[in-house]
Design a protein around this motif. Structure first.
Motif, PDB file in Angstrom:
ATOM      1  N   TYR A   7       0.849  -1.188   0.000  1.00 57.76           N
ATOM      2  CA  TYR A   7       0.000   0.000   0.000  1.00 57.76           C
ATOM      3  C   TYR A   7       0.886   1.241   0.000  1.00 57.76           C
ATOM      4  CZ  TYR A   7      -4.384  -2.505   0.745  1.00 57.76           C
ATOM      5  OH  TYR A   7      -5.484  -3.309   0.585  1.00 57.76           O
ATOM      6  N   PHE A   8       0.454   2.259  -0.716  1.00 53.81           N
ATOM      7  CA  PHE A   8       1.246   3.458  -0.913  1.00 53.81           C
ATOM      8  C   PHE A   8       0.435   4.702  -0.549  1.00 53.81           C
ATOM      9  CE2 PHE A   8       2.658   0.245  -3.859  1.00 53.81           C
ATOM     10  CZ  PHE A   8       4.041   0.322  -3.851  1.00 53.81           C
ATOM     11  N   LEU A   9       1.134   5.727  -0.071  1.00 53.37           N
ATOM     12  CA  LEU A   9       0.585   7.071  -0.002  1.00 53.37           C
ATOM     13  C   LEU A   9       1.165   7.839  -1.176  1.00 53.37           C
ATOM     14  CD1 LEU A   9      -1.058   9.222   1.603  1.00 53.37           C
ATOM     15  CD2 LEU A   9       1.121   9.911   2.629  1.00 53.37           C
ATOM     16  N   GLY A  10       0.280   8.315  -2.048  1.00 51.70           N
ATOM     17  CA  GLY A  10       0.715   9.106  -3.192  1.00 51.70           C
ATOM     18  C   GLY A  10      -0.036  10.420  -3.233  1.00 51.70           C
ATOM     19  N   ARG A  11       0.314  11.248  -4.195  1.00 50.75           N
ATOM     20  CA  ARG A  11      -0.401  12.504  -4.328  1.00 50.75           C
ATOM     21  C   ARG A  11      -0.498  12.903  -5.797  1.00 50.75           C
ATOM     22  NH1 ARG A  11       3.699  17.043  -1.617  1.00 50.75           N
ATOM     23  NH2 ARG A  11       5.299  17.012  -3.261  1.00 50.75           N
ATOM     24  N   ILE A  12      -1.646  13.493  -6.127  1.00 47.83           N
ATOM     25  CA  ILE A  12      -1.927  13.962  -7.482  1.00 47.83           C
ATOM     26  C   ILE A  12      -1.982  15.480  -7.454  1.00 47.83           C
ATOM     27  CG2 ILE A  12      -3.562  13.898  -9.392  1.00 47.83           C
ATOM     28  CD1 ILE A  12      -4.655  11.267  -8.158  1.00 47.83           C
ATOM     29  N   HIS A  13      -1.201  16.113  -8.308  1.00 51.96           N
ATOM     30  CA  HIS A  13      -1.235  17.568  -8.391  1.00 51.96           C
ATOM     31  C   HIS A  13      -2.545  17.986  -9.035  1.00 51.96           C
ATOM     32  CE1 HIS A  13      -0.142  21.706  -9.563  1.00 51.96           C
ATOM     33  NE2 HIS A  13       0.650  21.639  -8.505  1.00 51.96           N
ATOM     34  N   ARG A  14      -3.301  18.854  -8.363  1.00 49.41           N
ATOM     35  CA  ARG A  14      -4.656  19.178  -8.810  1.00 49.41           C
ATOM     36  C   ARG A  14      -4.672  19.963 -10.116  1.00 49.41           C
ATOM     37  NH1 ARG A  14      -6.964  22.269  -4.025  1.00 49.41           N
ATOM     38  NH2 ARG A  14      -8.776  22.448  -5.393  1.00 49.41           N
ATOM     39  N   GLU A  15      -3.627  20.691 -10.402  1.00 48.25           N
ATOM     40  CA  GLU A  15      -3.592  21.474 -11.635  1.00 48.25           C
ATOM     41  C   GLU A  15      -3.103  20.626 -12.811  1.00 48.25           C
ATOM     42  OE1 GLU A  15      -4.200  24.510 -14.224  1.00 48.25           O
ATOM     43  OE2 GLU A  15      -4.765  24.490 -12.098  1.00 48.25           O
ATOM     44  N   SER A  16      -1.963  19.965 -12.635  1.00 46.33           N
ATOM     45  CA  SER A  16      -1.365  19.225 -13.745  1.00 46.33           C
ATOM     46  C   SER A  16      -1.900  17.799 -13.872  1.00 46.33           C
ATOM     47  CB  SER A  16       0.158  19.169 -13.569  1.00 46.33           C
ATOM     48  OG  SER A  16       0.492  18.379 -12.438  1.00 46.33           O
ATOM     49  N   GLY A  17      -2.405  17.234 -12.778  1.00 41.57           N
ATOM     50  CA  GLY A  17      -2.874  15.856 -12.786  1.00 41.57           C
ATOM     51  C   GLY A  17      -1.782  14.821 -12.648  1.00 41.57           C
ATOM     52  N   THR A  18      -0.531  15.254 -12.448  1.00 46.39           N
ATOM     53  CA  THR A  18       0.568  14.302 -12.327  1.00 46.39           C
ATOM     54  C   THR A  18       0.560  13.632 -10.950  1.00 46.39           C
ATOM     55  OG1 THR A  18       2.049  16.087 -11.608  1.00 46.39           O
ATOM     56  CG2 THR A  18       2.033  15.516 -13.948  1.00 46.39           C
ATOM     57  N   TYR A  19       0.968  12.364 -10.929  1.00 42.92           N
ATOM     58  CA  TYR A  19       0.977  11.558  -9.704  1.00 42.92           C
ATOM     59  C   TYR A  19       2.411  11.267  -9.284  1.00 42.92           C
ATOM     60  CZ  TYR A  19       0.675   7.538  -6.598  1.00 42.92           C
ATOM     61  OH  TYR A  19       0.823   6.691  -5.526  1.00 42.92           O
ATOM     62  N   GLU A  20       2.644  11.220  -7.966  1.00 47.63           N
ATOM     63  CA  GLU A  20       3.934  10.762  -7.437  1.00 47.63           C
ATOM     64  C   GLU A  20       3.705   9.994  -6.149  1.00 47.63           C
ATOM     65  OE1 GLU A  20       6.607  13.817  -6.040  1.00 47.63           O
ATOM     66  OE2 GLU A  20       4.959  15.165  -5.547  1.00 47.63           O
ATOM     67  N   ASP A  21       4.495   8.917  -5.953  1.00 46.61           N
ATOM     68  CA  ASP A  21       4.481   8.196  -4.693  1.00 46.61           C
ATOM     69  C   ASP A  21       5.197   9.017  -3.628  1.00 46.61           C
ATOM     70  OD1 ASP A  21       3.087   5.826  -5.378  1.00 46.61           O
ATOM     71  OD2 ASP A  21       4.893   5.003  -6.319  1.00 46.61           O
ATOM     72  N   VAL A  22       4.653   8.991  -2.413  1.00 42.80           N
ATOM     73  CA  VAL A  22       5.226   9.752  -1.302  1.00 42.80           C
ATOM     74  C   VAL A  22       5.836   8.826  -0.254  1.00 42.80           C
ATOM     75  CG1 VAL A  22       4.686  11.357   0.582  1.00 42.80           C
ATOM     76  CG2 VAL A  22       3.609  11.660  -1.659  1.00 42.80           C
ATOM     77  N   ALA A  23       5.123   7.748   0.102  1.00 47.73           N
ATOM     78  CA  ALA A  23       5.596   6.864   1.165  1.00 47.73           C
ATOM     79  C   ALA A  23       4.882   5.525   1.071  1.00 47.73           C
ATOM     80  CB  ALA A  23       5.338   7.489   2.540  1.00 47.73           C
ATOM     81  N   LEU A  24       5.478   4.534   1.704  1.00 47.53           N
ATOM     82  CA  LEU A  24       4.830   3.231   1.849  1.00 47.53           C
ATOM     83  C   LEU A  24       3.931   3.254   3.080  1.00 47.53           C
ATOM     84  CD1 LEU A  24       7.845   0.854   1.160  1.00 47.53           C
ATOM     85  CD2 LEU A  24       5.744   0.975  -0.212  1.00 47.53           C
ATOM     86  N   ILE A  25       2.797   2.581   2.992  1.00 42.40           N
ATOM     87  CA  ILE A  25       1.905   2.400   4.141  1.00 42.40           C
ATOM     88  C   ILE A  25       1.980   0.933   4.542  1.00 42.40           C
ATOM     89  CG2 ILE A  25      -0.449   2.593   5.004  1.00 42.40           C
ATOM     90  CD1 ILE A  25      -1.007   4.664   2.860  1.00 42.40           C
ATOM     91  N   PRO A  26       2.465   0.618   5.745  1.00 41.35           N
ATOM     92  CA  PRO A  26       2.730  -0.787   6.102  1.00 41.35           C
ATOM     93  C   PRO A  26       1.513  -1.538   6.627  1.00 41.35           C
ATOM     94  CG  PRO A  26       3.496   0.646   7.855  1.00 41.35           C
ATOM     95  CD  PRO A  26       2.982   1.553   6.762  1.00 41.35           C
ATOM     96  N   PHE A  27       0.326  -1.177   6.159  1.00 44.73           N
ATOM     97  CA  PHE A  27      -0.892  -1.902   6.515  1.00 44.73           C
ATOM     98  C   PHE A  27      -1.926  -1.633   5.421  1.00 44.73           C
ATOM     99  CE2 PHE A  27      -1.002   2.235   8.646  1.00 44.73           C
ATOM    100  CZ  PHE A  27      -2.245   2.738   8.293  1.00 44.73           C
ATOM    101  N   PRO A  28      -2.941  -2.468   5.296  1.00 45.35           N
ATOM    102  CA  PRO A  28      -3.964  -2.251   4.267  1.00 45.35           C
ATOM    103  C   PRO A  28      -4.883  -1.095   4.653  1.00 45.35           C
ATOM    104  CG  PRO A  28      -4.467  -4.225   5.524  1.00 45.35           C
ATOM    105  CD  PRO A  28      -3.116  -3.762   5.981  1.00 45.35           C
ATOM    106  N   ALA A  29      -4.561   0.088   4.181  1.00 40.91           N
ATOM    107  CA  ALA A  29      -5.211   1.329   4.616  1.00 40.91           C
ATOM    108  C   ALA A  29      -6.607   1.468   4.023  1.00 40.91           C
ATOM    109  CB  ALA A  29      -4.359   2.524   4.204  1.00 40.91           C
ATOM    110  N   ARG A  30      -7.483   2.092   4.799  1.00 37.91           N
ATOM    111  CA  ARG A  30      -8.801   2.474   4.318  1.00 37.91           C
ATOM    112  C   ARG A  30      -9.074   3.903   4.775  1.00 37.91           C
ATOM    113  NH1 ARG A  30      -7.752  -1.532   2.166  1.00 37.91           N
ATOM    114  NH2 ARG A  30      -9.070  -3.341   1.689  1.00 37.91           N
TER     115      ARG A  30
END
Length: 212
Positions: free
Chosen positions: A165-188
């Motif tokens: 599982y990953f924490l990522g982020r999408i830039h609201r203007e450009s729409g580009t995605y990048e991974d930020v960090a690993l999440i060590p559990f099945p996040a909801r």
């Protein structure tokens, strides 16, 4: 890639914690187990208010003094966005069907509601009547989202049962995605209190506060 930094774990007020929302002062949590929604004082982790949802509360977000709750309803699991007025209950009239009858998580940028589609790997910006005004793409299935500044942060995974599982982020203007960090559990779900993030470790019945 570094993992998130866990700051605290809290026992959820009900099993299978699923949805989360921060209203500026308190945290709201929805449970799949009993289909109830809880308002939580994070200072002492006490329940201030609780109410039955009109369906399974998959996603939730604070919208000014109200909340929007994405519910799975009836045996067919129709996906609708409902209006919750804290202290008063659910609006019995307001119902916004999700595009393509699918969606799980919600976020709000101060003007526009966003709904994520897990298996379609998209975040959709919605018009007031539920039309799609913009589409953001993610590289994996989306299991949580929250808007912070210029970004839509998403918890996401390529394999629900046994994958990373990953924490990522999408830039609201450009729409580009990048991974930020690993999440060590099945996040909801994802929420942000202005400083820290929250997500649910659903299988463990816990809510996790973390930073990156």
């Amino acid at each position: 890639m570094n993992p998130i930094k866990e700051l605290a774990r809290y026992k959820a007020p009900a099993d299978l914690p699923q949805s989360l929302a921060w209203d500026g002062e308190t945290l709201w949590l929805g449970s799949l187990a009993n289909k109830r929604i809880y308002q939580i004082d994070t200072e002492d982790w006490s329940v201030k208010y609780e109410i039955d949802a009109p369906g399974t509360p998959f996603g939730m977000v604070s919208v000014g003094e109200e909340l929007r709750v994405l519910c799975g309803e009836t045996e067919e699991d129709f996906r609708n966005i409902r209006r919750l007025m804290p202290g008063h209950g659910f609006d019995t009239v307001f119902k916004l069907p999700c595009p393509d009858d699918t969606g799980s998580q919600l976020s709000w940028d101060g003007k526009i509601l966003h709904v994520s589609q897990w298996y379609n790997q998209k975040v959709l910006a919605l018009s007031p009547n539920g039309g799609v005004t913009k589409i953001y793409e993610a590289p994996r299935g989306i299991c949580g989202q929250v808007i912070v500044g210029d970004y839509i942060y998403v918890a996401n995974t390529a394999e629900e049962e046994n994958g990373d599982y990953f924490l990522g982020r999408i830039h609201r203007e450009s729409g580009t995605y990048e991974d930020v960090a690993l999440i060590p559990f099945p996040a909801r779900a994802l929420a942000h209190d202005g400083t820290d993030f929250y997500s649910n470790h659903r299988a463990a019945g816990e809510t996790v506060r973390f930073t990156v």
